[in-house]
Design an enzyme around this catalytic site. Structure first.
Site, PDB file in Angstrom:
ATOM      1  N   TYR A 219       6.718  -8.791   8.361  1.00 61.59           N
ATOM      2  CA  TYR A 219       6.362  -7.387   8.504  1.00 61.59           C
ATOM      3  C   TYR A 219       6.643  -6.884   9.918  1.00 61.59           C
ATOM      4  O   TYR A 219       6.467  -7.614  10.897  1.00 61.59           O
ATOM      5  CB  TYR A 219       4.868  -7.170   8.239  1.00 61.59           C
TER       6      TYR A 219
ATOM      7  N   ASP B 266      -6.552   1.279   8.241  1.00 54.91           N
ATOM      8  CA  ASP B 266      -5.255   1.907   8.482  1.00 54.91           C
ATOM      9  C   ASP B 266      -5.466   3.399   8.751  1.00 54.91           C
ATOM     10  O   ASP B 266      -6.596   3.904   8.704  1.00 54.91           O
ATOM     11  CB  ASP B 266      -4.272   1.665   7.335  1.00 54.91           C
TER      12      ASP B 266
ATOM     13  N   ASP C  96       0.838  -1.201   0.000  1.00 57.52           N
ATOM     14  CA  ASP C  96       0.000   0.000   0.000  1.00 57.52           C
ATOM     15  C   ASP C  96       0.875   1.254   0.000  1.00 57.52           C
ATOM     16  O   ASP C  96       2.038   1.211   0.411  1.00 57.52           O
ATOM     17  CB  ASP C  96      -0.894   0.031   1.242  1.00 57.52           C
TER      18      ASP C  96
END
Length: 302
Positions: free
Chosen positions: A78, A92, A50
């Site tokens: 991650y 998010d 993203d």
């Protein structure tokens, strides 16, 4: 990114780049920039990041694009920060706030509850992807549907979380921040972990930071900045292929057979592998079938 090298580079045949993607641009933006730098349209990436996210983005150039799917299917890792207290439409920090919990409710959430609910995720689980994922619904990306005002809820799918380590839990400004280190299978959504943790604790949750530290077999240590790309950063396609697939060394007569799409005798390995010559030329992707090792993709030039 305001600038990138535009000078004509050395002619590029096939290979891979491992980029440390900065925030604020899409994975497609990175691909577009590399196409210009290397003067080829045949550039693709192994797994979307993203715009908010940073970290490892593996790019294939020319014939390297034909091997990207085998990298995409591999393990990912991650570093992420979850914020509890708010739920957003995108799961998010960039999305519109949907719900905000009262400070009194957030203060009731204990570190032990956070830890137990996160650690329950380790293993193979069913996870509902974020509604703003790149998954297609009737030919259109889910995130495009959300941007157009649709309410999207994707079906849960099986994913595997190999490890999940809680690095830090902190409290400030009426919210809780949790830093985690996650190793997982392809198709796992870290935003979904934030969303689901917030849901189960009844305070809402979303992701505020996401950095991909590994796309197996590549880590951040191998990644380079997009501003400083040079021909020296291009990884040899055969060297990479050997790291992700089993290899079979073939002779000149076998190379000729593959060139015409003919099968070889069965390989010692199962599944898909690569056929290479003794001088390190990538000839084909092969797979054992009933009649022997059949070429799946042929790279040999006429």
């Amino acid at each position: 990114i305001k600038s990138i090298k535009r000078a004509r580079l050395m002619p590029v045949s096939d290979g891979f780049l491992v980029i440390d993607k900065p925030s604020g641009i899409t994975s497609h933006d990175v691909v577009a920039r590399i196409r210009k730098v290397f003067g080829t349209k045949r550039v693709g990436h192994a797994g979307t990041l993203d715009p908010m996210a940073t970290g490892v983005l593996v790019l294939g150039i020319n014939n390297g694009t034909k091997l990207l799917q085998y990298i995409t299917e591999g393990k990912k890792r991650y570093l992420a920060t979850i914020k509890l207290g708010f739920a957003t439409v995108t799961d998010d920090k960039d999305g519109e706030v949907l719900t905000a919990a009262a400070i009194s409710e957030i203060s009731k959430v204990t570190d032990a509850e956070i830890e137990s609910n996160l650690l329950k995720l380790i293993g193979t689980i069913m996870q509902r992807p974020s509604s703003v994922s790149a998954i297609k619904i009737d030919g259109k990306r889910a995130y495009d549907r959300v941007r157009e005002g649709e309410v999207v809820e994707l079906p849960a799918r099986e994913v595997t979380i190999y490890s999940l380590e809680i690095l830090e839990i902190s409290r400030a400004d009426g919210a809780i921040a949790i830093k985690i280190d996650v190793s997982c299978s392809a198709g796992t959504y870290i935003r979904a972990i934030a969303r689901d943790l917030g849901d189960v604790l009844k305070v809402g949750g979303h992701l505020t930071e996401l950095r991909r530290s590994e796309v197996a077999p590549f880590s951040l240590e191998a990644a380079v900045s997009i501003e400083s790309i040079s021909p020296a950063d291009l990884l040899n396609v055969v060297d990479v292929a050997k790291r992700i697939l089993p290899a079979r060394v073939i002779d000149l007569s076998e190379k000729s057979e593959l060139k015409f799409g003919r099968s070889l005798s069965a390989s010692e390995f199962s599944g898909i592998g690569i056929a290479i010559t003794s001088d390190n030329e990538l000839c084909a992707l092969i797979e054992n079938k009933n009649s022997g090792a059949q070429p799946i993709t042929v790279f040999v030039k006429e």
